[in-house]
Design an enzyme around this catalytic site. Sequence first.
Site, short mmCIF file in Angstrom:
data_model
loop_
_atom_site.label_atom_id
_atom_site.label_comp_id
_atom_site.label_asym_id
_atom_site.label_seq_id
_atom_site.Cartn_x
_atom_site.Cartn_y
_atom_site.Cartn_z
N PRO A 1 0.86 -1.23 -0.02
CA PRO A 1 -0.10 -0.06 -0.01
C PRO A 1 0.80 1.23 0.13
CG PRO A 1 -0.58 -1.35 1.78
CD PRO A 1 0.62 -2.04 1.18
N GLU A 2 2.11 1.04 0.57
CA GLU A 2 2.87 2.61 0.65
C GLU A 2 4.23 2.21 -0.02
OE1 GLU A 2 2.56 2.80 4.83
OE2 GLU A 2 0.53 3.55 4.61
N PRO B 1 53.82 4.78 4.77
CA PRO B 1 54.84 5.33 5.82
C PRO B 1 55.31 4.17 6.75
CG PRO B 1 52.87 6.17 6.34
CD PRO B 1 52.44 5.45 5.02
N ASP C 1 63.98 -0.57 -0.13
CA ASP C 1 65.16 0.11 0.89
C ASP C 1 64.74 0.25 2.30
OD1 ASP C 1 63.45 2.49 0.33
OD2 ASP C 1 64.26 2.99 -1.68
N LYS D 1 69.19 2.83 1.25
CA LYS D 1 69.71 4.04 1.22
C LYS D 1 69.82 4.63 2.72
CE LYS D 1 68.01 5.30 -3.00
NZ LYS D 1 67.27 6.27 -3.81
N GLY E 1 59.34 3.76 0.27
CA GLY E 1 58.70 4.13 1.20
C GLY E 1 57.74 5.41 0.87
N THR F 1 52.05 9.25 1.58
CA THR F 1 53.22 9.70 1.56
C THR F 1 53.47 10.19 3.14
OG1 THR F 1 54.63 11.45 0.95
CG2 THR F 1 52.55 12.23 0.91
N MET G 1 63.31 14.77 5.37
CA MET G 1 64.83 14.49 5.42
C MET G 1 65.65 15.78 6.17
SD MET G 1 65.42 13.11 1.75
CE MET G 1 64.28 13.88 0.71
#
Length: 468
Positions: free
Chosen positions: A43-44, A225, A248, A270, A301, A331, A383
Amino acid sequence: MDFLPIFLDLKAQPCLVVGGGDIAARKASLLLDADGAVTVVSPELSSQMAQYVKEGRVEHLETTFDIPHLEGMRVVIAATDDRAVNELVSKECQSRSIPVNVVDNPDLCSFIMPSIIDRSPVQIAVSTGGSSPVLARILRARLESTIPAAYGRLASMVNGFRDKVKARFDDVNSRRNFWEGVLQGDVAELVFAGKDEQAEKELELAVKNGDSSKVGEVYLIGGGPGDPDLLTFRALRLMQQADVIVHDRLISKEVLNLTRRDADRIYVGKERDQHTVPQDQINQLLVDLAKEGKRVCRLKGGDPFVFGRGGEEIETLSENGVNFQVVPGITAALGTSAYAGIPLTHRDYSQSVVFVTGHLKDGSTDLNWKGLAQPNQTIVFYMGLKGLPTICKKLMENGLPEDLPIALVQQATTPRQRVFTGTLSTITNDISGQEIKPPTLIIVGNVVKLHDRLNWFRSEMQIAKGEG
Ligand code: SAH
């Protein structure tokens, strides 16, 4: 087995949904996805269901359920909140052998609805036999995350080649080998990378040569990260597929542990100021490995294109005609910002943010300090740990206030995360005597004030040191 999983062809078949609420609308939408001819009796109607009716996709019987509504139906789903109606629908359907599902009432169902992973034409249905729909949903989420969305396109493409492959290979085994090579190799990867045309060409060639063995490729992957949860689905999938991992120092062991167990691992770490393997040798190594036919995961990374020299690596690949793809990563600035509770922009404090290297050659001359020392700007130094005293001095000389907040975040997002805060004039003293480990990111700006309030992440290290 309590239920037989089957896949039903409902195209243009009459389907009835009893009930007009939100759940009924969701079921109707599934039936519509399968091209069923859907009628709803209620009905609805909820706004979504009313929309389907308005669009002419669903036929509406504006009344309460009555037995004649079942006439000619191939499938019936009851989703009313009236137990008596649900029971009536179930009983009448079952006596007419019409498959019936009553939402959330397994005892009234003759069939149950699975959780669906739709990569049409590939379909995966997950069911717990009605015992735990939540578990089915969790399983579904896991599968969703490991099965690339492009599987559907891949399936459609190989479908077009079935006859050709059958004609090319007469025995079943060599056919199977061929398809395994295609579906786990280059052709599949090309489709996942959105290069469908090239994939089709390669497949054409493979059929012609009767050989689908893989040619090498390099995946330049951002490993984020540190927290392995921050990898993308694509990164994880390619990490688990690669034959060789070239990584690395920045790659956390938690992330490295997610690479394929039997893959070769080559460390080209590194250290600051002394690159263990010079960049041009890394570039050449990637080319050589790929030319040996290996799938190489170059894991970096953070993001490979943010202070990662990723651009140089793929330039060499491109010059040597090696296939590659690039997978972005979170990052360090974004990982740090989130996990230290330091938003990089904020309406009250900062309207812009710059990422800059703090690796200062011969002092500091090569940075545009005037441009950096702007009001209402957040500065993120990568860095920068060694150059910290110079960084603070130069920023103050160029007009930033000496009480401007600054944060140092060590090994962000990992169990070893630590956050040190101070001001441009005090930080160097504040941290003297502290043993701060790399990698460390520096954030300068008024947004650092928010850290005290928004610092939600407590690493093991912070808890052990009673910090935060
Ligand atoms: N491509 C990387 C950045 C490489 S440069 C990225 O997108 O994140 C290396 C510098 O990144 C480090 O000196 C440090 O400043 C920062 N860094 C990387 N990972 C970090 C982490 N988990 N916590 C804090 N700083 C990090």
